[in-house]
Enzyme design. Structure first.
Site, mmCIF file in Angstrom:
data_model
loop_
_atom_site.group_PDB
_atom_site.id
_atom_site.type_symbol
_atom_site.label_atom_id
_atom_site.label_comp_id
_atom_site.label_asym_id
_atom_site.label_seq_id
_atom_site.Cartn_x
_atom_site.Cartn_y
_atom_site.Cartn_z
ATOM 1 N N GLN A 163 -4.552 -1.626 9.879
ATOM 2 C CA GLN A 163 -4.556 -2.978 9.100
ATOM 3 C C GLN A 163 -5.080 -4.201 10.031
ATOM 4 O O GLN A 163 -4.703 -4.340 11.093
ATOM 5 C CB GLN A 163 -3.155 -3.417 8.744
ATOM 6 N N ASP B 207 -10.764 2.803 4.300
ATOM 7 C CA ASP B 207 -11.247 1.728 4.239
ATOM 8 C C ASP B 207 -12.928 1.440 4.017
ATOM 9 O O ASP B 207 -13.131 0.218 3.523
ATOM 10 C CB ASP B 207 -10.817 0.564 5.151
ATOM 11 N N LYS C 213 1.131 -1.230 0.049
ATOM 12 C CA LYS C 213 -0.015 -0.040 0.020
ATOM 13 C C LYS C 213 0.957 1.266 0.220
ATOM 14 O O LYS C 213 0.507 2.195 -0.750
ATOM 15 C CB LYS C 213 -0.920 -0.070 1.156
HETATM 16 C C1 BQF Z 1 -1.871 -9.698 -5.957
HETATM 17 C C2 BQF Z 1 -6.128 -9.178 2.946
HETATM 18 C C3 BQF Z 1 -7.126 -11.004 3.682
HETATM 19 C C4 BQF Z 1 -7.040 -10.377 5.015
HETATM 20 C C5 BQF Z 1 -6.669 -9.204 5.141
HETATM 21 C C6 BQF Z 1 -2.235 -7.855 -4.634
HETATM 22 C C7 BQF Z 1 -2.855 -7.741 -2.218
HETATM 23 C C8 BQF Z 1 -2.948 -8.904 -2.379
HETATM 24 C C9 BQF Z 1 -2.805 -9.777 -3.428
HETATM 25 C C10 BQF Z 1 -3.219 -6.876 -0.930
HETATM 26 C C11 BQF Z 1 -5.546 -8.199 1.716
HETATM 27 C C12 BQF Z 1 -5.543 -8.824 0.403
HETATM 28 C C13 BQF Z 1 -5.145 -7.074 1.829
HETATM 29 C C14 BQF Z 1 -2.215 -8.972 -4.588
HETATM 30 C C15 BQF Z 1 -4.820 -6.232 0.792
HETATM 31 C C16 BQF Z 1 -5.414 -7.700 -0.910
HETATM 32 O O1 BQF Z 1 -1.145 -9.271 -6.660
HETATM 33 O O2 BQF Z 1 -2.674 -10.642 -6.326
HETATM 34 C C17 BQF Z 1 -2.314 -6.881 -3.351
HETATM 35 O O3 BQF Z 1 -2.177 -6.340 -0.610
HETATM 36 N N1 BQF Z 1 -4.512 -6.807 -0.324
HETATM 37 C C18 BQF Z 1 -5.140 -6.568 3.138
HETATM 38 O O4 BQF Z 1 -4.708 -5.277 3.523
HETATM 39 O O5 BQF Z 1 -5.675 -7.100 4.190
HETATM 40 C C19 BQF Z 1 -5.992 -8.533 4.194
HETATM 41 C C20 BQF Z 1 -6.601 -10.361 2.584
#
Ligand code: BQF
Length: 290
Positions: free
Chosen positions: A95, A118, A51
């Protein structure tokens, strides 16, 4: 056909950079996102890192606030109060997941809805339900953006959402059933207590998988020609992979891609679009204030 979320996210980030540069040139405040990271969960650390890197790419200022997993709820709420009153910060995220001693609802309720990029605060979720201007939750926002960019018709389609989480399944089902475009879908939510899951999935024109079970959706559960959106990010052991695991979606990509009209891969599908949505919400937060 593969829906390339990575490529789409790169294009949108280029557009966002231009928009932010223009905004700043015209005297607008450069957007500033803060991220609160509690503990050292490897996945959370990599999400936050991604991010912040994306912020840099588009010209959003970012601040990372790192706290140990042992932080008390009171201490975390103090940090949130500080972020709420810090005029430099336009929007921020906490987060997830948080350690067990901290109640996620209490934290979310404390976030100033005007800074809740968010889109998890009940006020913003409620505004979404009513079709009012709001910060859309990042993953549902990313999914509707992909449908839009790929000109995938949604009106009158039967969309089956697999999973009812607060941040994906539930808000997405609301969004896709609203009178808007993308939207106007007939939506069915399928979850752990649903009977005849396979029969319902087979009726989907648009199938969204967000249950967190690796390769749960197999090709015999998908109608030929369906649009398949895979939200799952599951780690499976892989001795041949660099880190000892690889990422797998909730959909068996190899099998389902043979019968779907469109399908998102994992990685490189919905995930990168989630990040882009956060950036868009942050720009919106900065622009709203003036
Ligand atoms: C990609 C998330 C579960 C629990 C908390 C790019 C992300 C993921 C995959 C990413 C996720 C999932 C995020 C890819 C943020 C998505 O290239 O396929 C980016 O950073 N995500 C999160 O902040 O918290 C989570 C999933």
């Amino acid at each position: 056909m593969k829906i390339d979320g990575r490529q789409t996210s790169i294009e949108i980030k280029e557009e966002l950079k231009l928009e932010i540069d223009q905004w700043v040139e015209q005297g607008g405040k450069r957007p500033h996102l803060a991220a609160v990271l509690v503990g050292e969960d490897a996945a959370s650390m990599s999400y936050v890192r991604g991010k912040i890197k994306s912020c840099e790419k588009v010209g959003i200022v970012s601040t990372l606030i790192k706290k140990p997993a042992s932080i008390s709820q009171e201490e975390l709420l103090d940090i949130i109060d500080d972020l709420n009153s810090n005029n430099e910060v336009d929007g921020y995220i906490v987060q997830l997941p948080l350690p067990g001693q901290i109640d996620e609802h209490t934290v979310t309720l404390r976030i100033n809805p005007e800074k809740d990029v968010d889109g998890f605060h009940p006020q913003n979720l409620g505004r979404m339900m009513l079709g009012l201007d709001t910060f859309l939750p990042a993953t549902p926002f990313g999914i509707v953006t992909l449908l839009d960019r790929y000109n995938i018709p949604t009106e009158g389609k039967h969309c089956v959402v697999l999973g009812r989480s607060n941040i994906v399944g539930t808000p997405l089902s609301v969004l896709l059933s609203r009178k808007r475009n993308p939207g106007n879908c007939t939506v069915t939510i399928v979850h752990s207590r649903t009977k005849n899951i396979k029969e319902i999935l087979l009726q989907a024109d648009i199938l969204v998988a967000a249950i967190g079970r690796a390769a749960f959706v197999q090709s015999d559960m998908v109608k030929p020609g369906a649009v398949v959106i895979d939200v799952g990010i599951n780690r499976v052991d892989d001795i041949n992979a660099k880190r000892g695991y690889r990422l797998v979606g909730d959909v068996d990509y190899t099998g389902v891609s043979e019968i779907a009209s469109f399908i998102t891969p994992v990685p490189g599908g919905v995930g990168p679009m989630t990040i882009v949505s956060l950036l868009k919400n942050t720009l919106k937060a900065a622009q709203r204030k003036s």
